[in-house]
Scaffold this active site. Structure first.
Site, PDB file in Angstrom:
ATOM      1  N   LYS A 199      -2.171  -2.503   7.900  1.00 34.18           N
ATOM      2  CA  LYS A 199      -3.345  -2.011   8.615  1.00 34.18           C
ATOM      3  C   LYS A 199      -3.442  -2.663   9.989  1.00 34.18           C
ATOM      4  O   LYS A 199      -3.131  -3.829  10.153  1.00 34.18           O
ATOM      5  CB  LYS A 199      -4.610  -2.319   7.811  1.00 34.18           C
ATOM      6  CG  LYS A 199      -4.765  -1.451   6.563  1.00 34.18           C
ATOM      7  CD  LYS A 199      -6.095  -1.707   5.889  1.00 34.18           C
ATOM      8  CE  LYS A 199      -6.300  -0.777   4.710  1.00 34.18           C
ATOM      9  NZ  LYS A 199      -7.606  -0.985   4.053  1.00 34.18           N
ATOM     10  N   TYR A 238      -9.094 -10.596  -7.591  1.00 33.72           N
ATOM     11  CA  TYR A 238      -8.050 -10.673  -8.617  1.00 33.72           C
ATOM     12  C   TYR A 238      -8.216 -11.888  -9.516  1.00 33.72           C
ATOM     13  O   TYR A 238      -7.749 -11.874 -10.653  1.00 33.72           O
ATOM     14  CB  TYR A 238      -6.668 -10.647  -7.955  1.00 33.72           C
ATOM     15  CG  TYR A 238      -6.419  -9.331  -7.263  1.00 33.72           C
ATOM     16  CD1 TYR A 238      -6.188  -8.179  -8.003  1.00 33.72           C
ATOM     17  CD2 TYR A 238      -6.473  -9.226  -5.884  1.00 33.72           C
ATOM     18  CE1 TYR A 238      -5.997  -6.960  -7.383  1.00 33.72           C
ATOM     19  CE2 TYR A 238      -6.284  -8.003  -5.250  1.00 33.72           C
ATOM     20  CZ  TYR A 238      -6.053  -6.881  -5.999  1.00 33.72           C
ATOM     21  OH  TYR A 238      -5.878  -5.666  -5.389  1.00 33.72           O
ATOM     22  N   ARG A 288       0.867  -1.175   0.000  1.00 32.04           N
ATOM     23  CA  ARG A 288       0.000   0.000   0.000  1.00 32.04           C
ATOM     24  C   ARG A 288       0.908   1.231   0.000  1.00 32.04           C
ATOM     25  O   ARG A 288       2.049   1.178   0.464  1.00 32.04           O
ATOM     26  CB  ARG A 288      -0.892   0.021   1.250  1.00 32.04           C
ATOM     27  CG  ARG A 288      -1.823  -1.182   1.371  1.00 32.04           C
ATOM     28  CD  ARG A 288      -2.627  -1.124   2.665  1.00 32.04           C
ATOM     29  NE  ARG A 288      -3.558  -2.253   2.788  1.00 32.04           N
ATOM     30  CZ  ARG A 288      -3.296  -3.386   3.418  1.00 32.04           C
ATOM     31  NH1 ARG A 288      -2.094  -3.559   3.990  1.00 32.04           N
ATOM     32  NH2 ARG A 288      -4.182  -4.350   3.474  1.00 32.04           N
ATOM     33  N   ARG A 313      -0.277  -1.975  -6.884  1.00 33.61           N
ATOM     34  CA  ARG A 313      -0.647  -3.079  -5.985  1.00 33.61           C
ATOM     35  C   ARG A 313      -1.581  -4.040  -6.725  1.00 33.61           C
ATOM     36  O   ARG A 313      -1.433  -5.261  -6.630  1.00 33.61           O
ATOM     37  CB  ARG A 313      -1.312  -2.500  -4.736  1.00 33.61           C
ATOM     38  CG  ARG A 313      -1.725  -3.525  -3.680  1.00 33.61           C
ATOM     39  CD  ARG A 313      -2.124  -2.755  -2.421  1.00 33.61           C
ATOM     40  NE  ARG A 313      -2.923  -3.518  -1.501  1.00 33.61           N
ATOM     41  CZ  ARG A 313      -2.442  -4.317  -0.548  1.00 33.61           C
ATOM     42  NH1 ARG A 313      -1.143  -4.482  -0.438  1.00 33.61           N
ATOM     43  NH2 ARG A 313      -3.242  -4.939   0.297  1.00 33.61           N
ATOM     44  N   HIS A 322      -3.918  -9.136   3.276  1.00 30.62           N
ATOM     45  CA  HIS A 322      -5.373  -9.201   3.437  1.00 30.62           C
ATOM     46  C   HIS A 322      -5.718 -10.148   4.580  1.00 30.62           C
ATOM     47  O   HIS A 322      -5.219 -11.264   4.635  1.00 30.62           O
ATOM     48  CB  HIS A 322      -6.037  -9.719   2.153  1.00 30.62           C
ATOM     49  CG  HIS A 322      -6.048  -8.724   1.040  1.00 30.62           C
ATOM     50  ND1 HIS A 322      -6.261  -9.075  -0.279  1.00 30.62           N
ATOM     51  CD2 HIS A 322      -5.872  -7.377   1.042  1.00 30.62           C
ATOM     52  CE1 HIS A 322      -6.220  -7.982  -1.037  1.00 30.62           C
ATOM     53  NE2 HIS A 322      -5.990  -6.954  -0.256  1.00 30.62           N
ATOM     54  N   HIS A 381      -3.928   2.445  -5.711  1.00 31.19           N
ATOM     55  CA  HIS A 381      -3.588   1.026  -5.631  1.00 31.19           C
ATOM     56  C   HIS A 381      -3.166   0.434  -6.974  1.00 31.19           C
ATOM     57  O   HIS A 381      -3.082  -0.785  -7.112  1.00 31.19           O
ATOM     58  CB  HIS A 381      -4.786   0.222  -5.106  1.00 31.19           C
ATOM     59  CG  HIS A 381      -4.910   0.244  -3.609  1.00 31.19           C
ATOM     60  ND1 HIS A 381      -3.840   0.422  -2.755  1.00 31.19           N
ATOM     61  CD2 HIS A 381      -6.001   0.102  -2.804  1.00 31.19           C
ATOM     62  CE1 HIS A 381      -4.268   0.383  -1.506  1.00 31.19           C
ATOM     63  NE2 HIS A 381      -5.569   0.198  -1.509  1.00 31.19           N
TER      64      HIS A 381
END
Length: 302
Positions: free
Chosen positions: A177, A283, A153, A251, A274, A248
């Site tokens: 995160k 994806y 990120r 990414r 994630h 993003h």
């Protein structure tokens, strides 16, 4: 603009402080939650309700109807509802309310949007755009290589410090995160450009100012995410890439290109940081859409 009452402002701050203490809430997320709660509180005040803890489900539904009439996107409304749910769960836990006004209210259905995709040739053009003989150009080259090699990120990239890099072992320790750490392999190309930048040009940008930031700005402090996106858009123009760039973009390219080349979905999930596999599964849809497009283009009966 009318200020919020002291009790409402205190309720919001107390909730956000609890999130920061319990979950390590990122500044951007905190600001987003604060905006959503403040906007809701101001709308209620205009309707004659100045107490967040006296809100009913009907008032929440009326606010959602108002947002719909004001053409707010379903995505922003879903984010708002998530914020309100968290806020009122906290109020229940603190015994500030006896019933949750969000009970029974469902999220709006969201269209499944696929990330804007850079092709592998687009990425090669972007990575080749910076002038590596220049300090700023070499720094940007190293940033772009690292971003694409690791799928970071933007905030994770700009907050990197020297102790988080291990060029000898070829890994970077990323603070994601919720302050969750993960180790991501660099790859030979990214490791090469990082070492070249750090040993030859980083000190030039710092101009003897002490800093552990891997990627300082020309002022010698850690680069902001806004500055980085100004830089990446600049190099996209230089490379002749006209596709819209989002925060993003690289990414997304990292994840999609890995899956296109046969990477396991759970490995990609770990690399991206994630917490839920369903977030990564988008994806596979990108890859399938690409395969369908190639089949239609090249197969005699496509």
């Amino acid at each position: 603009m009318k200020a919020l009452s002291h009790s409402v402002d205190s309720s919001i701050r107390l909730y956000l402080d609890s999130l920061w203490l319990e979950k390590g809430l990122a500044d951007n997320t905190r600001q987003s939650y604060q905006r959503d709660l403040t906007h809701f509180a101001r709308w209620l005040d205009e309707q004659g309700e100045d107490d967040l803890n006296a809100v009913t489900g009907q008032q929440v539904m009326a606010y959602l109807a108002w947002r719909h009439s004001a053409n707010y996107s379903s995505r922003s409304t879903a984010r708002l509802l998530s914020c309100l749910r968290g806020f009122y769960r906290f109020q229940l836990r603190e015994n500030a309310i006896s019933e949750n006004p969000l009970a029974g209210i469902e999220n709006p259905k969201l269209p499944r949007s696929l990330p804007k995709l850079l092709t592998e040739s687009d990425v090669e053009a972007l990575l080749s755009a910076p002038d590596v003989d220049d300090a700023v150009g070499l720094r940007d080259k190293a940033m772009l290589e690292l971003l694409y090699a690791c799928g970071l990120r933007v905030t994770e990239l700009t907050q990197l410090t020297l102790p988080m890099l291990n060029l000898r072992q070829g890994v970077v320790r990323v603070l994601g995160k919720g302050s969750k750490e993960r180790l991501v392999p660099l790859g030979e190309e990214a490791a090469y450009w990082l070492e070249r930048y750090i040993t030859s040009k980083r000190s030039e940008l710092l101009a003897a100012r002490p800093s552990e930031a891997v990627f300082p700005s020309t002022r010698g402090v850690a680069m902001t995410r806004q500055t980085f996106w100004y830089r990446i858009k600049h190099w996209a123009r230089v490379a002749g890439i006209e596709k819209p760039l989002s925060p993003h973009t690289l990414r997304h390219a990292f994840a999609t290109h890995l899956i296109n080349h046969g990477a396991d979905l759970r490995v990609v999930q770990l690399l991206l940081g994630h917490s839920d596999l369903s977030t990564t599964q988008i994806y596979t849809h990108v890859a399938q859409a690409r395969m369908q497009s190639l089949h239609k283009m090249h197969h005699p009966r496509g």
